[in-house]
Design an enzyme around this catalytic site. Structure first.
Site, short mmCIF file in Angstrom:
data_model
loop_
_atom_site.label_atom_id
_atom_site.label_comp_id
_atom_site.label_asym_id
_atom_site.label_seq_id
_atom_site.Cartn_x
_atom_site.Cartn_y
_atom_site.Cartn_z
N LYS A 105 -36.73 33.80 -20.88
CA LYS A 105 -35.72 32.78 -21.15
C LYS A 105 -36.32 31.78 -22.14
O LYS A 105 -36.36 30.56 -21.91
CB LYS A 105 -35.29 32.10 -19.84
N TYR A 107 -43.05 31.59 -7.80
CA TYR A 107 -43.35 31.89 -6.40
C TYR A 107 -44.73 31.39 -5.97
O TYR A 107 -44.96 31.15 -4.79
CB TYR A 107 -43.25 33.39 -6.14
N ASP A 152 -37.85 40.13 -9.87
CA ASP A 152 -37.33 40.23 -8.50
C ASP A 152 -35.82 40.50 -8.54
O ASP A 152 -35.30 41.38 -7.84
CB ASP A 152 -37.64 38.93 -7.76
N ASP A 177 -30.42 36.45 -18.83
CA ASP A 177 -29.00 36.52 -18.49
C ASP A 177 -28.33 37.68 -19.21
O ASP A 177 -27.51 38.41 -18.63
CB ASP A 177 -28.30 35.19 -18.80
N ASP A 212 -33.76 44.48 -8.21
CA ASP A 212 -32.75 44.70 -7.17
C ASP A 212 -31.42 45.09 -7.80
O ASP A 212 -30.70 45.95 -7.27
CB ASP A 212 -32.57 43.44 -6.31
#
Length: 365
Positions: A194, A144, A250, A226, A254
């Site tokens: 990852k 970001y 993020d 994942d 959620d």
């Protein structure tokens, strides 16, 4: 440090923001009227409201008020009205600017199964029971904020690119926050990355395990993002503290909202090492119901509880707010997003009043 008077900057933002802010301030007023401290509020603009009024999604005046106070309560930002604006004139840009300029590098998002709302989740109650997860998300680095970024024309076609980047120091400081949080909980951290395909994730993993040497009583495990996304839904009780980077956090935080049945129940804290934090609900501005008294203010009220705990050094009062929310739910009051069979429907304003009533009862005990 606990004080007799605090200054809190209120950023009502956009959409349902003003409604849930009013409800939350009403609950805090009930708290302070029966306590040995007071809160002075100062209102400021952010997001779309700031763009309309000051042509800036995070004006200098707002920044000055935020850093000059003891803490910040933020409602929500954004809306369809500003979606087609240039990138630097979108509400979300103001949020990123606030996080960066106030050094809000650590985001804490609790996701705790609420017994009264078990059947509002799409997951089975037997899967949810006992779930109590804290997501610790790095907030000012990663893809970001990484440079270079942009959209260019290369070899005759448009190419968009962003840079997923972390410094060792950025990883170490968020790891320290997670270890401190875990030390006060079940002493378990699952670090999510990852590392099988990303070099930046390999550095993340290496630094987290180096920092673990300073917290030998905390158990650290690693999980690819994942798999973590799947495990969070399959068996959420295996997690205590989840430590992860900005973009993975993020998404996972959620996803964790499903563990409590609604984003309308999920609070968060964004903290810095040397200044006031920002406390906000995880949901968006819901422009489709703005002004209709349909919003759920409980996530913002619970965010105010996190503010009392982390910024204002008032843990007992924070617990009172959490207990008042639970008592309100136990009494059957429900906004539309958490409505169940047999629930008693209320709007945003009345839900805030019901929490205040339960809070007043608790404070008389």
């Amino acid at each position: 440090m606990a004080k007799s008077e605090y200054v809190v900057t209120c950023l009502a933002g956009d959409g349902i923001g003003p409604e849930i802010t009013d409800a939350t301030r009403g609950v805090l007023d009930t708290l302070t009227s029966n306590s040995d401290f007071s809160i002075k509020y100062q209102d400021a603009l952010i997001g779309g409201a700031a763009i309309d009024a000051a042509n800036d999604p995070f004006p200098q005046e707002t920044y000055d008020l935020c850093v000059g106070g003891d803490s910040v309560l933020l409602a929500c930002i954004g809306g369809y009205k500003w979606d087609s604006n240039p990138r630097d004139m979108r509400p979300e840009t103001g949020l990123l600017k606030m996080r960066s300029s106030m050094n809000l590098f650590a985001n804490l998002r609790p996701a705790k199964a609420i017994p009264q709302l078990m059947d509002t989740s799409t997951l089975k109650p037997e899967v949810l029971e006992g779930t109590d997860v804290m997501v610790v998300r790095e907030l000012t680095g990663d893809v970001y904020f990484g440079q270079p970024k942009g959209i260019d024309v290369i070899d005759g076609e448009r190419v968009g690119y962003n840079n997923m980047i972390y410094k060792e120091s950025e990883i170490r400081r968020i790891a320290k926050v997670a270890f401190e949080v875990a030390s006060k909980r079940k002493k378990k951290i699952c670090s999510v990355d990852k590392a099988n395909v990303l070099d930046v994730s390999q550095l993340w993993r290496d630094v987290v395990h180096e920092e673990n040497k300073n917290y030998p009583d905390v158990e650290v495990s690693d999980m690819y993002v994942d798999n973590a996304a799947m495990q969070l839904i399959r068996a959420p009780t295996q997690f205590d503290v989840i430590l992860t980077g900005n973009i993975f956090g993020d998404i996972l935080s959620d996803e964790a909202s499903m563990l409590v049945g609604s984003l309308g129940m999920l609070p968060s804290a964004s903290i810095s090492g040397d200044g006031p934090g920002v406390f906000e609900p995880c949901h968006g501005s819901a422009p489709d119901i703005a002004g209709e008294d349909k919003a759920n203010p409980l996530a913002m009220i619970l965010s105010a509880a996190m503010m009392l705990k982390y910024d204002l050094d008032r843990p007992a009062e924070a617990q009172l707010l959490e207990d008042a929310v639970e008592a309100t739910l136990e009494a059957g009051w429900r906004t539309g997003d958490i409505m169940q069979e047999g629930g008693k429907p209320v709007g945003c304003k009345e839900m805030g009043q019901k929490v205040s009533e339960e809070l007043a009862k608790l404070m008389k005990k």
